[in-house]
Structures are given as structure tokens and as C-alpha cells.
Scaffold this motif. Structure first.
Motif, PDB file in Angstrom:
ATOM      1  N   SER A  29       2.925  -7.916   1.239  1.00  0.00           N
ATOM      2  CA  SER A  29       2.262  -6.757   0.966  1.00  0.00           C
ATOM      3  C   SER A  29       2.012  -6.684  -0.568  1.00  0.00           C
ATOM      4  O   SER A  29       2.702  -7.247  -1.320  1.00  0.00           O
ATOM      5  CB  SER A  29       3.022  -5.341   1.342  1.00  0.00           C
ATOM      6  N   ILE A  30       0.909  -5.717  -0.978  1.00  0.00           N
ATOM      7  CA  ILE A  30       0.702  -5.496  -2.115  1.00  0.00           C
ATOM      8  C   ILE A  30       1.998  -4.984  -2.998  1.00  0.00           C
ATOM      9  O   ILE A  30       2.259  -5.273  -4.338  1.00  0.00           O
ATOM     10  CB  ILE A  30      -0.572  -4.561  -2.356  1.00  0.00           C
ATOM     11  N   LEU A  31       2.515  -4.011  -2.325  1.00  0.00           N
ATOM     12  CA  LEU A  31       3.555  -3.353  -2.945  1.00  0.00           C
ATOM     13  C   LEU A  31       4.766  -4.441  -3.359  1.00  0.00           C
ATOM     14  O   LEU A  31       5.379  -4.288  -4.391  1.00  0.00           O
ATOM     15  CB  LEU A  31       4.358  -2.533  -1.988  1.00  0.00           C
ATOM     16  N   ALA A  34       3.952  -6.505  -6.212  1.00  0.00           N
ATOM     17  CA  ALA A  34       4.004  -5.680  -7.556  1.00  0.00           C
ATOM     18  C   ALA A  34       5.376  -5.553  -7.919  1.00  0.00           C
ATOM     19  O   ALA A  34       5.797  -5.881  -9.083  1.00  0.00           O
ATOM     20  CB  ALA A  34       3.626  -4.266  -7.265  1.00  0.00           C
ATOM     21  N   HIS A 101       1.194  -1.842 -14.114  1.00  0.00           N
ATOM     22  CA  HIS A 101       0.101  -0.859 -13.498  1.00  0.00           C
ATOM     23  C   HIS A 101      -1.083  -1.334 -14.113  1.00  0.00           C
ATOM     24  O   HIS A 101      -2.314  -1.034 -13.550  1.00  0.00           O
ATOM     25  CB  HIS A 101       0.356   0.425 -14.149  1.00  0.00           C
ATOM     26  N   PHE A 104      -1.891  -4.356 -11.305  1.00  0.00           N
ATOM     27  CA  PHE A 104      -2.203  -3.790  -9.977  1.00  0.00           C
ATOM     28  C   PHE A 104      -2.927  -2.494 -10.215  1.00  0.00           C
ATOM     29  O   PHE A 104      -4.163  -2.648 -10.520  1.00  0.00           O
ATOM     30  CB  PHE A 104      -0.908  -3.695  -9.205  1.00  0.00           C
ATOM     31  N   THR A 108       0.478   2.010  -7.512  1.00  0.00           N
ATOM     32  CA  THR A 108       1.231   0.638  -6.929  1.00  0.00           C
ATOM     33  C   THR A 108       2.448   0.549  -7.900  1.00  0.00           C
ATOM     34  O   THR A 108       3.447   0.112  -7.466  1.00  0.00           O
ATOM     35  CB  THR A 108       0.323  -0.492  -6.866  1.00  0.00           C
ATOM     36  N   ALA A 112       6.270   0.696  -6.628  1.00  0.00           N
ATOM     37  CA  ALA A 112       6.843  -0.629  -7.090  1.00  0.00           C
ATOM     38  C   ALA A 112       8.213  -0.505  -7.603  1.00  0.00           C
ATOM     39  O   ALA A 112       9.446  -0.691  -7.383  1.00  0.00           O
ATOM     40  CB  ALA A 112       6.144  -1.670  -7.795  1.00  0.00           C
TER      41      ALA A 112
END
Length: 293
Positions: A29-31, A34, A101, A104, A108, A112
Motif C-alpha cells: 500500500s501507499i501507506l 511511506a 510529505h 508522497f 500520507t 505514516a
């Protein structure tokens, strides 16, 4: 082997194991991406090094020390991700890399940081093989204290509140003790707590970690002012630009070094027997001062 080499070797070993740990814990996942990105920000991993040095003295296993060190780096990484946000210190770079920051996005990055904060407690509560649940609970409670409204979070709040204000030395040092000192305090004393050492041993470990942390922050302010982007990996002089209240701004560069050396001399004289048994600890405190070179 000199201390710098030991620290570098520990960083390599820790990073390899930490990457493996995160790869097992995180997904695609993007999370998660990050979170992983924010954990590898180019730092020296001094907190894990303090854990490992403390673990040797407290006779804690390397595997348990690694769990503690990993939880601390999750907390440290979360604090840096949030610290770089536009609403905090507004840094686009962290040690030469884009801040989380910027890599991403702000939302997020915030999430994170939150998730890394939670992962620290997941690791301590679920990954330590120590079956002494009372000492494990004390460790969790102590971490909460060190990073909460009387620790790291308060230090960050005071750092923002004190901008463009003239403060006493004691107020600045109190901010440093919360903002930076508390997590170093936890790093060095956690192995003693988990191994249920005497209260005098734990108290010494806490004091040592706090002193290391205060010196670290004092020298960090100096590095911020006189360093270059290439050396420090972020825009130099931002503390002055933002009106940060620092000990450097209060007493000047020459007095800063004397202040640190005097603090170390007083502490080592106070605990001569402990330092006689563990002379490497003196070198560790001296390293904190020599980081400026």
C-alpha cells in the motif's frame, strides 16, 4: 576498533535486519511505502547503538535488544516525518532525501507517522520473547511517558511555542530534555528495565541517556548553523531563520563546547565506579561532542 567504526558497523547490521522486519510487517500500500521510506532517512542509528551498548551491560540478548531498537527507530522516524511537515518545521529535505510529505503527500506522511508510532508498541508488546510480563508492561508504560505529553510531544510543542522568544538556559534545556533527551533516555535504560535491574542501575541508565541526548541536541543546533547542505542533508541555518530558541543563540559557540564538556566531566566524576567498569561509555559521551568535526 574506534567508536565511529563501531557505530557504522552497527548501523549496517541494524539496517539489514530492520529492512527485513519491515518487509515482513508492511504490504504494498501507499501507506506502507511511506512508512518504509520514512524509516530510512540516512541517520546514524545512534539510538539503536545506545540500546546495543546498554544491552551488553545489562546482559540482554541481541534479539531482544533488536526489538527494542526497532521500536525506538519507529518512534524516531515518526517524529521526523511529522517534524518536517509544513505546519511544524517545514523541511523539504531530510539528510539529502525528499521529506516524506514531499515524496508522497502531507496526508500520507501524517498517517505514516501515526502508523509507525503504533508499530513501536506492536513490536514491544508482541515480539519480545521475554516472559516477564511485569517488566514488559513497565517498558511499554515508560515508552508512553517518554514520547507523550511530558516527553517528546511536549518538546516538539515547546520548540514551536518558543520561536522568536528570549528564554533562560533552564527553559531551553528543559525543551531539549523533552524533544531529544527522553528518547535517548529510553534507549539506554530500556534493556535495564526489561532485565529487571536494580533501581539505582536503571536511574544511572536514564541519566546517561538523558545527558547524551541533551549534548546531541546542543551540538545538533551548532551543526545546523555552521554546516552545509552537502554535510547535513537539509537547508542549513533554518533554526536562525525560524527564530528557534537554542542554547547556541543564548551563550554562543565557544561556550557551547565548554558547557558540554563540563556536563560530561561532572557526570563521569559523579559515577566514577560505573565508568571504570564501562570506559566505553565515556567515549560515547565524548563522541556526542565531537560530532561537530
Amino acid at each position: 576498533m574506534n567508536l565511529k567504526t563501531l557505530i557504522n558497523n552497527n548501523k549496517k547490521q541494524f539496517d539489514k535486519k530492520f529492512k527485513s522486519l519491515l518487509n515482513k510487517k508492511l504490504d504494498k500500500s501507499i501507506l506502507s511505502k511511506a512508512m518504509y521510506y520514512g524509516c530510512f532517512n540516512g541517520g546514524k542509528r545512534l539510538r539503536p547503538f545506545l540500546v546495543m551498548e546498554s544491552a551488553k551491560i545489562a546482559n540482554l540478548s541481541k534479539s531482544e535488544a533488536f526489538v527494542i531498537a526497532s521500536s525506538i527507530e519507529c518512534i524516531h522516524s515518526y517524529s521526523l516525518i511529522h517534524d518536517d511537515l509544513p505546519s511544524m518545521d517545514n523541511d523539504d529535505f531530510r539528510r539529502g532525501k525528499l521529506s516524506t510529505h514531499k515524496k508522497f503527500n502531507e496526508a500520507t506522511a501524517i498517517l505514516a507517522g501515526d502508523a509507525l508510532h503504533d508499530m513501536a508498541f506492536e513490536l514491544i508488546s508482541g515480539s519480545l520473547i521475554n516472559n516477564n510480563y511485569k517488566s514488559k508492561l513497565r517498558l511499554i508504560n515508560y515508552l508512553s511517558h517518554c514520547i507523550g505529553h511530558k516527553g517528546l510531544a511536549l518538546g516538539q510543542s515547546l520548540d514551536l511555542e518558543f520561536e522568536n522568544k528570549k528564554l533562560s538556559k533552564n527553559k531551553i534545556l528543559n525543551m531539549y530534555s523533552r524533544k531529544t533527551g527522553k528518547l535517548f533516555e529510553y534507549s539506554f535504560s530500556a534493556p535495564f528495565i526489561l532485565k529487571v535491574k536494580s533501581e539505582s542501575d536503571i536511574r544511572f541508565a536514564r541519566e546517561f541517556g538523558m545527558l547524551f541526548g541533551q549534548i546531541f541536541q546542543v551540538i545538533d543546533d551548532l551543526i545546523d548553523e555552521i554546516g552545509t547542505f552537502k554535510k547535513i542533508g537539509k537547508t542549513p541555518g533554518k533554526d536562525v531563520e525560524q527564530g528557534k530558541s537554542t542554547l547556541l543563540g543564548l551563550i554562543g559557540e565557544r561556550q557551547i563546547i565548554s558547557f558540554c564538556k563540563n556536563k560530561v566531566n561532572y557526570f563521569t566524576n559523579k559515577h566514577k565506579k560505573r565508568f571504570y567498569k564501562n570506559p566505553q561509555l565515556i567515549k560515547l559521551l565524548e563522541f556526542g561532542i565531537k560530532r561537530i568535526n
